[in-house]
Enzyme design. Structure first.
Site, short mmCIF file in Angstrom:
data_model
loop_
_atom_site.label_atom_id
_atom_site.label_comp_id
_atom_site.label_asym_id
_atom_site.label_seq_id
_atom_site.Cartn_x
_atom_site.Cartn_y
_atom_site.Cartn_z
N GLY A 283 -51.80 -4.78 35.44
CA GLY A 283 -52.71 -4.16 36.41
C GLY A 283 -53.85 -5.09 36.77
CG HIS B 172 -49.76 -3.41 25.36
ND1 HIS B 172 -50.96 -4.03 25.48
CD2 HIS B 172 -49.77 -2.46 26.36
CE1 HIS B 172 -51.65 -3.54 26.48
NE2 HIS B 172 -50.94 -2.58 27.04
NE ARG B 173 -54.30 -0.96 25.71
CZ ARG B 173 -54.79 -2.13 25.33
NH1 ARG B 173 -54.90 -2.42 24.05
NH2 ARG B 173 -55.18 -3.02 26.22
CG ASN C 269 -46.52 -2.66 33.43
OD1 ASN C 269 -47.09 -2.26 34.46
ND2 ASN C 269 -46.15 -1.85 32.47
CB SER D 45 -56.73 2.65 38.55
OG SER D 45 -57.00 1.38 37.97
CE LYS E 148 -49.33 -4.48 30.58
NZ LYS E 148 -50.75 -4.44 30.86
CD GLU F 230 -50.04 -0.78 29.95
OE1 GLU F 230 -50.59 0.27 30.35
OE2 GLU F 230 -50.70 -1.81 29.68
CG ASP G 101 -51.01 -8.02 31.01
OD1 ASP G 101 -49.77 -7.90 31.15
OD2 ASP G 101 -51.78 -7.04 30.96
CG ASP H 35 -57.01 0.28 27.79
OD1 ASP H 35 -56.60 1.23 28.49
OD2 ASP H 35 -57.10 -0.89 28.21
NE ARG I 50 -50.96 3.16 27.60
CZ ARG I 50 -51.78 2.13 27.76
NH1 ARG I 50 -53.06 2.32 28.07
NH2 ARG I 50 -51.33 0.90 27.61
O1 LIG Z 1 -60.14 -3.47 34.74
C1 LIG Z 1 -59.59 -3.62 33.64
O2 LIG Z 1 -59.59 -4.73 33.04
C2 LIG Z 1 -58.93 -2.47 33.02
C3 LIG Z 1 -59.26 -1.18 33.40
C4 LIG Z 1 -58.69 0.02 32.76
O3 LIG Z 1 -57.81 0.62 33.69
P1 LIG Z 1 -58.19 1.91 34.60
O4 LIG Z 1 -59.36 1.60 35.40
O5 LIG Z 1 -56.95 2.10 35.42
O6 LIG Z 1 -58.45 3.04 33.63
C5 LIG Z 1 -57.94 -0.30 31.48
O7 LIG Z 1 -57.15 0.78 31.08
C6 LIG Z 1 -57.08 -1.53 31.64
O8 LIG Z 1 -56.38 -1.84 30.44
C7 LIG Z 1 -57.92 -2.74 31.96
C1 LIG Z 2 -53.69 -0.07 30.98
C2 LIG Z 2 -53.49 -1.28 30.50
O1 LIG Z 2 -53.13 -2.36 31.22
P1 LIG Z 2 -53.28 -2.79 32.76
O2 LIG Z 2 -54.28 -3.90 32.75
O3 LIG Z 2 -51.91 -3.26 33.14
O4 LIG Z 2 -53.74 -1.61 33.54
C3 LIG Z 2 -53.66 -1.54 29.04
O5 LIG Z 2 -53.69 -2.72 28.66
O6 LIG Z 2 -53.77 -0.60 28.25
#
Ligand SMILES: O=C(O)C1=C[C@@H](OP(=O)(O)O)[C@@H](O)[C@H](O)C1
Ligand SMILES: C=C(OP(=O)(O)O)C(=O)O
Length: 443
Positions: A101, A394-395, A99, A175, A425, A350, A56, A322, A353
């Site tokens: 986010g 990964h989780r 992948n 999100s 990841k 991912e 990431d 998470d 879940r």
């Molecule tokens: O902003 C961040 O760093 C994250 C927010 C969360 O996602 P959501 O806001 O989609 O729940 C979490 O699940 C992700 O692993 C990291």
């Molecule tokens: C949801 C996750 O990742 P992302 O930052 O890609 O959203 C995660 O790491 O569990």
């Protein structure tokens, strides 16, 4: 991707009789990727200590390099980023987001606001993860973002727009990363007028917004907060380097070791996060405490120890989506039925879940009820030997390693984890770290 670590297509975990030890955590993914982007947008040079080295962060570092932001790694623990002061030197780029986010969402907003000709794409699953609420919020104030595949999802094409942002509005219930993305780009939009971002629907994953606001503050930008519904950035605030930043250990990664300590004896101590952490996932330790484990906290460490058989838990885990996955597996070792509530966001991560967790827990003999936004887990009398699929998540790989722990519920069965390389990841060395706390003989 770029990680050195090689994994076979599956690993067999030996039955673990006892766990004990100290684990130094890898850097927080959420803090690493935010810090990289803020350092790139800031005026001045930022030295970053203990950045996470994983897929990431590689994606974010690669994108910044492609965008002309200069950075170098000076030793194993230190990166230096030369900020481009609110600009990005390269105006045309094709960016692979894997992948991640935490890379695609904030970068989409920053690129759309700064303007240029960019394409953003990722792995197949990334193209199934929603981004429409963010794109709509941005295009409503003049950015030019188009979908090149399915509407509402990456890949995206970004062109130069004419931004006229004063009030923006974004959904918060899919999100929190959409709000994070707008917040981080808001100072680039608030040139002459304040920019207010209103959140529609109940904001999920709130502690991640706290991480965003905290890091923006360290880079010199304050946000006025009206509860969780409204966020205002006053004009004339630019990101300025704080000089150096230390990345905390990853609190989500901590959850596997703390759960192991709570299930498998312990004590297990994680170093890098503690009482002073800015990550919401440290509250995972509170849930273990509620299940009966003994938790001790220092400023920069947390320790978990078993206190006999765990008790089931029934609670809302919207604030720690998470780390909550770890609890679903820990529930196999608890007395009674555990229910994790308000976790609908699991479906768009991912993998789906909720579905994946239900399928794999059933393989171990658990009775599982899967609802639209909850999961209930009733442990079997004895955990069955199983081959766990990981869905490139990964989780899934990390939390199911806990099913190799022995106890009243399990007696020496084989536990196979398919495609363990997905841990790259966020935690490429996960299985080495897990092996370091395993004791296969009682002594
Ligand atoms: O902003 C961040 O760093 C994250 C927010 C969360 O996602 P959501 O806001 O989609 O729940 C979490 O699940 C992700 O692993 C990291
Ligand atoms: C949801 C996750 O990742 P992302 O930052 O890609 O959203 C995660 O790491 O569990």
């Amino acid at each position: 991707m770029t990680q050195q670590k090689q994994y076979p297509h599956y690993i067999d975990l030996k039955p673990v009789l006892h766990v004990e030890g100290v684990v130094r955590l890898p850097g927080s993914k959420s803090i690493s990727n935010r810090t990289l982007l803020l350092a790139a947008l800031a005026e001045g040079t930022t030295t970053i200590h203990d950045l996470l080295a994983s897929d990431d962060t590689q994606v974010m570092l690669g994108a910044l390099r492609a965008l002309g932001v200069k950075w170098e790694q000076v030793d194993e623990r230190t990166h230096i980023v030369h900020g481009a002061a609110g600009t990005l030197p390269v105006h045309e780029a094709d960016l692979f987001m894997g992948n991640a986010g935490t890379a695609i969402r904030p970068l989409t907003a920053a690129l759309a606001v700064i303007g240029g000709d960019y394409t953003l794409h990722g792995v197949a699953r990334m193209h199934e993860r929603p981004i429409g609420d963010l794109v709509e919020a941005l295009n409503a104030v003049g950015t030019q973002i188009e979908y090149t595949g399915v509407e509402g999802f990456p890949p995206l094409r970004i062109r130069r727009g004419h931004i006229h942002a004063q009030t923006m509005s974004v959904r918060g219930d899919v999100s929190s990363q959409f709000l994070t993305a707008l917040l981080m780009s808001a100072p680039l939009m608030a040139k002459a007028n304040p920019v207010t971002i209103k959140v529609e629907g109940e904001l999920i994953s709130k502690p991640y917004i706290e991480i965003t606001l905290n890091l923006m503050r360290r880079f010199g930008v304050t946000v006025k907060q009206g509860g969780w519904e409204s966020f205002t950035v006053e004009p004339g605030q630019n990101y300025v380097t704080p000089g150096s930043i230390n990345v905390e250990g990853d609190a989500s990664s901590a959850s596997y070791f703390l759960a192991a300590g709570a299930i498998g004896g312990g004590p297990v101590r994680v170093e890098g996060v503690g009482r002073d952490s800015i990550q919401g996932d440290v509250r995972f330790a509170d849930a273990l405490e509620a299940m009966g484990a003994t938790i001790t906290r220092g400023n920069n460490w947390i320790e978990a120890k078993s206190n006999g058989v765990l008790k089931a838990i029934d609670a809302d885990f919207n604030h720690i989506p998470d780390a909550a996955m770890t609890l679903a597996v820990a529930a196999l070792y608890a007395e009674g039925t555990s229910t994790l509530r308000n976790i609908a966001s699991w479906r768009v991560k991912e993998t789906d879940r909720l579905a994946a967790m239900a399928t794999e827990l059933r393989k171990l003999g658990a009775r599982v009820e899967e609802g639209p936004d909850y999961i209930s887990v009733t442990p079997p009398a004895e955990i069955q030997p199983a081959t766990i699929d990981t869905y490139d998540d990964h989780r899934m790989a990390m939390c199911f390693s806990l099913a190799s722990l022995d106890g009243a519920a399990r007696r020496g069965n084989r536990m196979r984890i398919n495609e363990p390389a997905c841990v790259a990841k966020t935690f490429p060395d996960y299985f080495d770290a897990f092996a370091s706390i395993e004791r296969t003989e009682l002594f």
